[in-house]
Design a protein around this motif. Structure first.
Motif, PDB file in Angstrom:
ATOM      1  N   ASN A   1     122.809  60.266  59.436  1.00 39.65           N
ATOM      2  CA  ASN A   1     123.238  58.904  59.151  1.00 39.65           C
ATOM      3  C   ASN A   1     122.340  57.844  59.790  1.00 39.65           C
ATOM      4  O   ASN A   1     122.787  56.729  60.055  1.00 39.65           O
ATOM      5  CB  ASN A   1     124.676  58.714  59.609  1.00 39.65           C
ATOM      6  N   GLY A   2     121.096  58.202  60.028  1.00 40.11           N
ATOM      7  CA  GLY A   2     120.111  57.212  60.450  1.00 40.11           C
ATOM      8  C   GLY A   2     119.848  57.143  61.933  1.00 40.11           C
ATOM      9  O   GLY A   2     118.979  56.383  62.372  1.00 40.11           O
ATOM     10  N   GLY A   3     120.577  57.914  62.741  1.00 41.81           N
ATOM     11  CA  GLY A   3     120.303  57.938  64.166  1.00 41.81           C
ATOM     12  C   GLY A   3     119.085  58.795  64.461  1.00 41.81           C
ATOM     13  O   GLY A   3     118.819  59.779  63.764  1.00 41.81           O
ATOM     14  N   THR A   4     118.332  58.439  65.472  1.00 38.40           N
ATOM     15  CA  THR A   4     117.193  59.260  65.878  1.00 38.40           C
ATOM     16  C   THR A   4     117.386  59.660  67.337  1.00 38.40           C
ATOM     17  O   THR A   4     117.915  58.882  68.136  1.00 38.40           O
ATOM     18  CB  THR A   4     115.864  58.506  65.733  1.00 38.40           C
ATOM     19  N   ILE A   5     116.970  60.873  67.662  1.00 39.03           N
ATOM     20  CA  ILE A   5     117.087  61.342  69.043  1.00 39.03           C
ATOM     21  C   ILE A   5     115.937  62.285  69.349  1.00 39.03           C
ATOM     22  O   ILE A   5     115.598  63.156  68.542  1.00 39.03           O
ATOM     23  CB  ILE A   5     118.454  62.038  69.275  1.00 39.03           C
ATOM     24  N   ASP A   6     115.320  62.088  70.488  1.00 39.32           N
ATOM     25  CA  ASP A   6     114.172  62.899  70.903  1.00 39.32           C
ATOM     26  C   ASP A   6     114.694  64.169  71.581  1.00 39.32           C
ATOM     27  O   ASP A   6     114.814  64.230  72.805  1.00 39.32           O
ATOM     28  CB  ASP A   6     113.296  62.093  71.858  1.00 39.32           C
ATOM     29  N   LEU A   7     114.993  65.193  70.782  1.00 36.46           N
ATOM     30  CA  LEU A   7     115.567  66.422  71.319  1.00 36.46           C
ATOM     31  C   LEU A   7     114.549  67.278  72.057  1.00 36.46           C
ATOM     32  O   LEU A   7     114.907  68.294  72.654  1.00 36.46           O
ATOM     33  CB  LEU A   7     116.222  67.226  70.196  1.00 36.46           C
ATOM     34  N   ASP A   8     113.272  66.877  72.012  1.00 40.88           N
ATOM     35  CA  ASP A   8     112.279  67.547  72.851  1.00 40.88           C
ATOM     36  C   ASP A   8     112.360  67.044  74.291  1.00 40.88           C
ATOM     37  O   ASP A   8     111.953  67.734  75.229  1.00 40.88           O
ATOM     38  CB  ASP A   8     110.856  67.279  72.319  1.00 40.88           C
ATOM     39  N   ALA A   9     112.884  65.827  74.454  1.00 34.39           N
ATOM     40  CA  ALA A   9     112.923  65.213  75.785  1.00 34.39           C
ATOM     41  C   ALA A   9     114.320  65.190  76.385  1.00 34.39           C
ATOM     42  O   ALA A   9     114.464  65.192  77.608  1.00 34.39           O
ATOM     43  CB  ALA A   9     112.382  63.781  75.710  1.00 34.39           C
ATOM     44  N   ILE A  10     115.351  65.168  75.559  1.00 38.87           N
ATOM     45  CA  ILE A  10     116.713  65.017  76.057  1.00 38.87           C
ATOM     46  C   ILE A  10     117.621  66.115  75.518  1.00 38.87           C
ATOM     47  O   ILE A  10     117.557  66.468  74.336  1.00 38.87           O
ATOM     48  CB  ILE A  10     117.275  63.620  75.685  1.00 38.87           C
ATOM     49  N   GLY A  11     118.434  66.675  76.406  1.00 36.41           N
ATOM     50  CA  GLY A  11     119.424  67.662  76.024  1.00 36.41           C
ATOM     51  C   GLY A  11     120.749  67.323  76.660  1.00 36.41           C
ATOM     52  O   GLY A  11     120.876  66.328  77.391  1.00 36.41           O
ATOM     53  N   PHE A  12     121.748  68.150  76.408  1.00 34.13           N
ATOM     54  CA  PHE A  12     123.081  67.891  76.947  1.00 34.13           C
ATOM     55  C   PHE A  12     123.631  69.161  77.575  1.00 34.13           C
ATOM     56  O   PHE A  12     123.438  70.260  77.054  1.00 34.13           O
ATOM     57  CB  PHE A  12     124.008  67.386  75.842  1.00 34.13           C
ATOM     58  N   LYS A  13     124.281  69.004  78.705  1.00 30.12           N
ATOM     59  CA  LYS A  13     124.831  70.151  79.412  1.00 30.12           C
ATOM     60  C   LYS A  13     126.044  69.711  80.213  1.00 30.12           C
ATOM     61  O   LYS A  13     126.319  68.517  80.355  1.00 30.12           O
ATOM     62  CB  LYS A  13     123.786  70.761  80.353  1.00 30.12           C
TER      63      LYS A  13
END
Length: 492
Positions: free
Chosen positions: A16-28
């Motif tokens: 839906n148009g959001g962008t996220i740098d999953l190479d730099a940020i993760g969730f735990k």
């Protein structure tokens, strides 16, 4: 690296148009002392890097939900849903009731359903907070009044939108509190699109940044909507805040996954006309948590709003929250003065009214610098003015200067002692409890941390005041006598 339960949400976000740098940020999941579920740097991240962007179309607010339009602006206003949080809470309950038909179904599915905030504590746990301002500021009775006076009225007015059979599951008082707590702990206060443009370089070079902050901040420590630097503020507004401020309260997907901790902020949310951006404000090393904090709050507010406390090394020794404060109500100063002076209450009511008309504070805040607020000293001296002095002050429209004379010092010492007596336990008892009860229940532990932080401030401030008073007394005693002038009878 992402938590499995977040994957459908992150896919929805990007579709839906959001962008996220999953190479730099993760969730735990971090330990509860570090905020629980949060964001982590997967590699070294440089300053001023955009971690993710959120289209304004994905923000959930009364401006983006379709419910107000379906409801009709006239009836919406008649139900008083245009003021306070009730409108947004109803929007969130309605969107949740639409399940997969709601645009935000994947987002709502990852929001917490249980909270450690005192709003959900039992009476026994709440007693642990006696003497602190937390219980008084919960606003539970006000929230429930709004539910009955506003939300239930709205449900009855539009049974086509709110089928009666759906009310127990989707529009109950319990769900109202859950949604309100989601807003309290996770919302942001976002200005409308089209505000004055400021370049990103200008924003990041500003002291305060044009970052966004959460809409729900408290009382004397409220964040103001739309910081001058353009950043979005973190921490929601109270139900009785200004109507325009309440309209700006918004839920921002992904941004609300970041935790907050005193002095740890390394990313901020910035707004543009069509999107919001989470940008690093300093380099972040791989493995470090990514923190988004607007203003450092005392533990009493952290616990009330977010259900956690900060325990960090203090510069003066020990552990606690460097942002802790203690509130002293002006009426405590007045009642203490009246007790000591024996004056009738009406004999000072005119002065108090004048003080408030002049913009004087009705709550004084003690901080970890252990200094007496100048406004508190000024009010104290106002109470002691003679009738002539009072008339002069009123004519000049100038409160007394904040000079800590012996009268003011003596009264304020008594006020601090009375404020300390509001707690059912002493500081020594709390310290012993902290040392000896290694595995106490979480609610009891967090209430204890709040109490200890406030008592340290009160005791240290009182101690400093008494030392200053003693030093002043010693100086007067040791001062050399004035010249001995002998008088002789004049000769004629």
């Amino acid at each position: 690296m992402s938590l499995p339960e977040l994957e459908p949400f992150l896919s929805w976000f990007q579709r839906n148009g959001g962008t996220i740098d999953l190479d730099a940020i993760g969730f735990k999941c971090f330990p509860s002392t570090e905020g629980g579920r949060g964001a982590v740097a997967l590699k070294n991240i440089e300053k001023e890097r955009t971690l993710f962007t959120v289209p304004r179309s994905l923000i959930l607010s009364i401006k983006t939900s379709s419910l107000p339009e379906k409801f009709g602006p006239k009836i919406w206003k008649e139900c008083k849903l245009d003021t306070g949080w009730s409108g947004l809470i109803l929007c969130m309950m309605w969107e949740d009731a639409q399940t997969l038909d709601s645009k935000w179904s994947h987002y709502l599915a990852i929001l917490p359903t249980a909270f450690n905030t005192p709003m959900f504590w039992n009476d026994q746990d709440l007693k642990e907070l006696e003497g602190t301002p937390v219980v008084e500021k919960l606003g539970k009775e006000d929230a429930e009044r709004d539910y009955h006076d506003k939300v239930l009225l709205a449900l009855q007015r539009r049974p086509d939108l709110f089928p009666p059979e759906s009310i127990p599951n989707h529009y109950s008082l319990e769900r109202y509190h859950v949604m309100g707590s989601r807003i309290l702990s996770r919302s942001f206060d976002i200005e409308h699109a089209g505000t004055d443009d400021v370049t990103l370089e200008e924003e990041l070079n500003n002291e305060g940044d044009r970052s966004i902050g959460s809409a729900m901040d408290v009382d004397d420590h409220n964040e103001t909507a739309g910081a001058e630097d353009g950043s979005i503020q973190d921490g929601p507004l109270l139900e009785d805040e200004d109507e325009n401020d309440a309209i700006n309260v918004s839920m921002v997907p992904v941004a609300d996954l970041l935790n907050a901790r005193f002095g740890s902020e390394n990313a901020k949310l910035f707004y543009e006309d069509k999107e919001l951006k989470m940008i690093t404000t300093k380099p972040i090393s791989a493995g470090q948590q990514i923190w988004n904090t607007y203003n450092d709050l005392p533990n009493s507010e952290l616990l009330r709003k977010y259900g956690h406390v900060d325990v960090l090394p203090l510069s003066g020794g020990g552990n606690g929250n460097p942002a802790d404060v203690v509130e002293i109500r002006a009426d405590l100063v007045l009642s203490t003065f009246l007790e000591q002076s024996g004056s009738a209450a009406t004999s000072r009511s005119e002065r108090i009214d004048w003080w408030l008309e002049q913009g004087g504070d009705d709550i004084f805040v003690l901080e970890t610098n252990f200094e007496i607020p100048e406004a508190m000293i000024s009010l104290t001296r106002l109470l002691y003015l003679s009738s002539d002095e009072w008339e002069k002050a009123r004519d000049k429209e100038k409160p007394p200067k904040p000079r800590l004379d012996s009268q003011a010092s003596g009264l304020i010492s008594l006020v601090l002692q009375k404020r300390i007596a509001h707690y059912p336990s002493t500081m020594k008892e709390d310290e012993e409890m902290f040392e000896n009860e290694a595995r106490m229940p979480l609610n009891k532990y967090q209430a204890l941390i709040v109490r200890l932080g406030e008592k340290r401030i009160l005791n240290s401030t009182l101690q400093r005041l008494q030392i200053a008073k003693s030093d002043s007394s010693q100086k007067r005693k040791s001062a050399p006598p004035g010249p001995n002038v002998s008088k002789k009878k004049a000769k004629r």
